[in-house]
Scaffold this active site. Sequence first.
Site, PDB file in Angstrom:
ATOM      1  N   HIS A   1      18.427  37.640  39.766  1.00 38.99           N
ATOM      2  CA  HIS A   1      17.286  37.006  39.074  1.00 38.99           C
ATOM      3  C   HIS A   1      17.622  35.817  37.989  1.00 38.99           C
ATOM      4  CE1 HIS A   1      19.155  39.491  35.545  1.00 38.99           C
ATOM      5  NE2 HIS A   1      18.485  38.877  34.862  1.00 38.99           N
TER       6      HIS A   1
ATOM      7  N   PHE B   1      22.455  50.325  35.075  1.00 40.58           N
ATOM      8  CA  PHE B   1      23.457  49.300  35.085  1.00 40.58           C
ATOM      9  C   PHE B   1      24.032  49.168  33.860  1.00 40.58           C
ATOM     10  CE2 PHE B   1      24.028  44.527  35.507  1.00 40.58           C
ATOM     11  CZ  PHE B   1      25.056  44.367  36.054  1.00 40.58           C
TER      12      PHE B   1
ATOM     13  N   SER C   1      20.702  41.126  30.764  1.00 37.73           N
ATOM     14  CA  SER C   1      21.787  41.708  31.859  1.00 37.73           C
ATOM     15  C   SER C   1      22.569  40.663  32.321  1.00 37.73           C
ATOM     16  CB  SER C   1      21.066  42.441  32.707  1.00 37.73           C
ATOM     17  OG  SER C   1      19.950  41.786  33.680  1.00 37.73           O
ATOM     18  N   GLU C   2      22.256  39.263  32.679  1.00 33.38           N
ATOM     19  CA  GLU C   2      23.014  38.196  32.979  1.00 33.38           C
ATOM     20  C   GLU C   2      22.699  37.043  32.400  1.00 33.38           C
ATOM     21  OE1 GLU C   2      23.658  41.485  36.376  1.00 33.38           O
ATOM     22  OE2 GLU C   2      22.044  40.486  35.764  1.00 33.38           O
ATOM     23  N   THR C   3      23.381  36.346  32.368  1.00 35.20           N
ATOM     24  CA  THR C   3      23.117  34.714  31.945  1.00 35.20           C
ATOM     25  C   THR C   3      23.978  33.900  32.872  1.00 35.20           C
ATOM     26  OG1 THR C   3      22.870  35.361  29.513  1.00 35.20           O
ATOM     27  CG2 THR C   3      23.635  32.820  30.139  1.00 35.20           C
TER      28      THR C   3
END
Length: 273
Positions: free
Chosen positions: A74, A206, A45-47
């Site tokens: 996170h 999301f 979902s994110e980096t």
Amino acid sequence: MRILRFRAFTRPGDPTSGNPAGVVLDAESLSDADMLGIAADLGFSETAFLSAIEPDAARVRYFTPRAEIAFCGHATIASGVALAREGAGSTVAFTTNAGVVPVAVSPERATLTAVETSVEPLGGVLLAELLDALRLETTDLDPMLPPAFIRGGNPHPLVPVAAGVLGRLDHDADAVLRLQDRKGWDGTIPVVHRISADRFASRNPFPRGGIREDPATGSAAAGLGAYLRQHGLVTMPAEVTVEQGAETGRPSSILVSIPPEGRIRVTGSAETL
């Protein structure tokens, strides 16, 4: 440049727990297109992309597989643990697009101090449209906890629901994405249920992040802390636990510390994938 893979907001002894995040160290040479491509390849979902790394500071940018966003909780926890394992000091100041975020770090867990949070009412036509996209009715809402628009680094429409609703949540991802894109909501949509005075369950659609549902969302948890304080729903100072991700196969645990005034703190553990 080094690409690391972590899971953040883990639960002790559970190798399936935690929200996966990429952490890219020494990202100075990467263009925006490079960062977006790496985030898409990782598929999390994110980096987080870290540059200008010093023992007590770093510049951090966050990318979903679709776009850059201002902040990610996170991935911040994962980045803090990664830097601690690299020999960072006990506190590292992360300069993000949302503001400077101090992070207390150790090789196993980290605590971020969220940027200034805000809480605004959410109702009317917008709430009705959001409920329709979530496939929920007004009767599904918790009558004791009003919906609100919260910010804890990213914008989040908060939807508190009654008992039994989370288990049957089946949102219309296309409708949620259209709403998120139109309103510019880079954050998740936390649908939460209050289990007890200091314990919440949460599910976070999301699709704007390229996934159906986020397993753990630190910025939404920070916003929830501000919401509870503003509405007088906890006794100050307070600590609440947010349980998230079980429905995605990634059960996660987020600890939210709420002072009588000032910035909310969010704590979690992290492990390499």
